[in-house]
Design a protein around this motif. Structure first.
Motif, PDB file in Angstrom:
ATOM      1  N   ARG A 245      -4.847   3.567   4.179  1.00 45.06           N
ATOM      2  CA  ARG A 245      -5.970   3.187   4.935  1.00 45.06           C
ATOM      3  C   ARG A 245      -6.960   3.857   4.031  1.00 45.06           C
ATOM      4  O   ARG A 245      -8.733   3.656   4.186  1.00 45.06           O
ATOM      5  CB  ARG A 245      -5.765   2.975   6.729  1.00 45.06           C
ATOM      6  N   ASN A 246      -7.053   5.436   4.490  1.00 50.60           N
ATOM      7  CA  ASN A 246      -8.246   5.736   3.686  1.00 50.60           C
ATOM      8  C   ASN A 246      -8.031   5.622   2.103  1.00 50.60           C
ATOM      9  O   ASN A 246      -9.768   5.331   1.463  1.00 50.60           O
ATOM     10  CB  ASN A 246      -7.852   7.519   3.709  1.00 50.60           C
ATOM     11  N   SER A 249     -10.571   1.908   1.483  1.00 45.77           N
ATOM     12  CA  SER A 249     -11.456   1.803   2.623  1.00 45.77           C
ATOM     13  C   SER A 249     -12.224   1.076   2.217  1.00 45.77           C
ATOM     14  O   SER A 249     -12.875   0.132   3.100  1.00 45.77           O
ATOM     15  CB  SER A 249     -11.851   3.195   2.858  1.00 45.77           C
ATOM     16  N   GLN A 252     -12.100  -2.991   2.272  1.00 41.25           N
ATOM     17  CA  GLN A 252     -11.708  -3.064   4.530  1.00 41.25           C
ATOM     18  C   GLN A 252     -13.181  -4.245   4.338  1.00 41.25           C
ATOM     19  O   GLN A 252     -14.442  -3.204   3.781  1.00 41.25           O
ATOM     20  CB  GLN A 252     -11.184  -2.159   5.480  1.00 41.25           C
TER      21      GLN A 252
END
Length: 252
Positions: A245-246, A249, A252
């Motif tokens: 997710r990082n 990032s 997104q």
């Protein structure tokens, strides 16, 4: 039963809305997968995803907002280019090149990239030389500012562009794959803050191309790749579980 409409009437008929909708969804899905492919590939090339890092389908599907089937197709494409390894029962991970594979990749690069310079010297023009200088300048600026990921990406872009300017698409794709694998090798065996070559190497190579010195350019390319390979420390690196997710990032 035959259709009484004329061929011209049939050719001008309105397309079936259901078919058009399915085609649009297919195109959109393919574009989404292409974007995800580029995002993961860039993360590997820029060393944000390290060799051996696990790529969980469910986590990637959540990060990119796509089905696991779609993610699986992207991972299969990356596996074909040897950036990802698919292991039955274990899933996907960023490929971990062995020491032998690392040496083979650089041997292949010396043979291929050294060979293409003779042809490139005869056909490169002033605008293309200026484009190459711009890439080399951007790479040096990234190194000066200690932007390691940007410098790695720009270095790969420089070598890819050299191949592309020769005008052989098969050769261009092969060099692109070799550069991507080299990035993995640098991530696994290289040192932080060191790309393994002098930051002015690419500028010197452009000078040789501009002067039409094909033999010297080929020899210089060989020394350039030798220095990168010589900078590597071959040892085992631990596997890691990346924060997907990082890393993604910005997507997104």
């Amino acid at each position: 039963m035959t259709d009484s409409r004329s061929p011209s009437a049939l050719s001008c008929a309105e397309p079936d809305p259901a078919i058009t909708s399915r085609l649009k969804k297919t195109a959109t899905g393919a574009q989404h997968q292409d974007a995800i492919y580029r995002a993961i590939s860039d993360a590997v090339i820029e060393h944000r995803l390290k060799p051996g890092a696990r790529l969980r389908e469910d986590a990637l599907a959540e990060v990119f907002g796509i089905s696991r089937t779609g993610i699986r197709k992207v991972l299969q494409r990356l596996a074909m280019e040897q950036l990802v390894t698919l292991t039955p029962g274990k899933g996907a991970s960023v490929t971990r090149p062995s020491a032998e594979e690392a040496h083979e990749v650089f041997e292949a690069r010396r043979l291929v990239e050294g060979g293409l310079l003779a042809k490139l010297t005869r056909r490169v023009n002033a605008d293309e030389l200026q484009e190459l200088r711009a890439l080399a300048d951007q790479e040096q600026q990234a190194l000066h500012e200690r932007e390691q990921s940007d410098a790695i990406k720009l270095s790969a872009a420089f070598h890819n562009r050299l191949a592309a300017l020769v005008g052989n698409q098969t050769l261009t794709r092969f060099v692109d794959q070799l550069c991507s694998r080299s990035s993995l090798i640098l991530a696994m065996y290289g040192h932080a803050g060191n790309l393994g070559c002098e930051c002015g190497d690419h500028s010197q190579l452009i000078d040789l191309l501009q002067a039409g010195k094909s033999d010297q350019a080929a020899e210089f390319m060989g020394r350039h790749l030798d220095s990168i390979e010589a900078s590597l420390s071959i040892d085992d690196a631990p596997e890691e579980a990346p924060d997907l997710r990082n890393i993604f990032s910005a997507y997104q």
